[in-house]
Design a protein around this motif. Structure first.
Motif, PDB file in Angstrom:
ATOM      1  N   ARG A 133       0.851  -1.186   0.000  1.00  0.00           N
ATOM      2  CA  ARG A 133       0.000   0.000   0.000  1.00  0.00           C
ATOM      3  C   ARG A 133       0.890   1.240   0.000  1.00  0.00           C
ATOM      4  O   ARG A 133       2.056   1.171   0.393  1.00  0.00           O
TER       5      ARG A 133
ATOM      6  N   GLY B 243      -6.626   4.815  -6.872  1.00  0.00           N
ATOM      7  CA  GLY B 243      -6.414   3.684  -5.980  1.00  0.00           C
ATOM      8  C   GLY B 243      -5.439   4.008  -4.871  1.00  0.00           C
ATOM      9  O   GLY B 243      -5.625   3.595  -3.723  1.00  0.00           O
TER      10      GLY B 243
ATOM     11  N   GLU C 214      -5.757   1.574  -1.661  1.00  0.00           N
ATOM     12  CA  GLU C 214      -5.855   0.219  -2.190  1.00  0.00           C
ATOM     13  C   GLU C 214      -4.471  -0.427  -2.297  1.00  0.00           C
ATOM     14  O   GLU C 214      -3.472   0.262  -2.519  1.00  0.00           O
TER      15      GLU C 214
ATOM     16  N   ALA D 168      -5.142  -4.895  -5.532  1.00  0.00           N
ATOM     17  CA  ALA D 168      -6.504  -4.391  -5.667  1.00  0.00           C
ATOM     18  C   ALA D 168      -6.606  -3.407  -6.826  1.00  0.00           C
ATOM     19  O   ALA D 168      -7.608  -3.387  -7.549  1.00  0.00           O
TER      20      ALA D 168
END
Length: 223
Positions: free
Chosen positions: A9, A48, A53, A57
Motif C-alpha cells: 500500500r 487507488g 488500495e 486491488a
C-alpha cells in the motif's frame, strides 16, 4: 521486477496536491511548482493510491474496467507506481495502520454580513501593503522558487476573530486589483491571489489560495 509487493500500500507525499477529471488527474508538486498530467489509466491508478488500495486491488479493479492483453495492466501499474516512488510523489506505507483519508476542514460559522468598504481598515495602507506584497511575491517566486513561496504562504494565520463576510472579501480583492493596475509589470494571477489571501487573513477572513488547471489546452490559474 519492480520490487512492489502484491499487498503493498502507498501514501501520497505531503508536498503533492491532485485534482481528477474525465480526462485524467493532474498532480502539483509543491517542491518544484511543476504540474504532472496523468492520462485516464494513470488517473485511475492514482485514485487507488488515494483510497489506500493495495497494488493487487488496483490491478484487479483495472482489469474489470479496461480491456487489455493479459499481464499488460499489471506491468503498467507496476511501472507507474515505480515512477511515482522514484520521484518521491508517493511512499510505501509501513505496517497495517488503517488508511485515513484527509478530512475537509470544518466550515467557518457564518457571521453577520458587514459592509465591505467600511470594514477595510486603513484602505490607503491596504493599497500600499498590496503593492509591496506583489513585489515580495515576485521576488520570492523568482529567487526562492515555488516551494519556498508556498511554504511561507502556509504560515500566514488569520488574525483576530474569523469573519465570513463576502462583502469584505470582495472589497479586499478590489484593493489588490487596484494595486495590480499600478504595478510596474504584469502581476500574474498567482501573485495577486497570494496577496489577496494574505490581506484577507489579516482582516480575519479565512481565505484559501486555489490553483486549477485546464488540460487541453494546458493552462493553470490561481484565485
Amino acid at each position: 521486477m519492480t520490487g512492489i509487493e502484491e499487498d503493498g500500500r502507498f501514501e501520497i507525499a505531503g508536498h503533492v496536491r491532485s485534482a481528477g477529471g474525465l480526462e485524467g488527474a493532474v498532480l502539483l508538486d509543491l517542491r518544484s511548482g511543476k504540474y504532472i498530467a496523468l492520462n485516464p489509466v494513470a488517473g485511475r491508478i492514482w485514485e487507488g493510491v488515494e483510497r489506500g488500495e493495495t497494488r493487487a486491488a488496483i490491478v484487479s479493479r483495472l482489469e474489470g474496467e479496461i480491456e487489455a492483453p493479459p499481464g499488460r495492466l499489471r506491468q503498467d501499474v507496476d511501472a507507474f507506481l515505480a515512477q511515482l516512488l522514484a520521484k518521491g510523489l508517493i511512499r510505501e506505507r509501513i505496517g497495517d495502520a488503517p488508511f485515513i483519508p484527509e478530512t475537509a476542514p470544518e466550515p467557518v460559522r457564518p457571521a453577520e454580513e458587514e459592509d465591505g468598504e467600511a470594514a477595510v481598515r486603513f484602505r490607503p495602507l491596504c493599497f500600499l501593503a498590496s503593492w509591496i506584497g506583489l513585489v515580495l511575491a515576485d521576488l520570492l517566486l523568482g529567487f526562492s522558487g515555488f516551494h519556498r513561496f508556498h511554504t511561507l504562504l502556509g504560515r500566514i494565520r488569520v488574525r483576530g476573530p474569523e469573519r465570513d463576510s463576502a462583502a469584505l472579501a470582495t472589497e479586499l480583492s478590489r484593493v489588490v486589483d487596484h494595486a495590480s493596475a499600478f504595478y510596474f509589470k504584469r502581476a500574474w494571477c498567482l501573485q495577486r491571489s497570494a496577496v489577496a489571501m494574505a490581506l484577507m487573513r489579516f482582516h480575519g477572513v479565512p481565505a484559501k489560495l486555489a490553483i486549477g488547471v485546464h488540460r487541453v489546452p494546458f493552462q493553470a490559474h490561481a484565485w
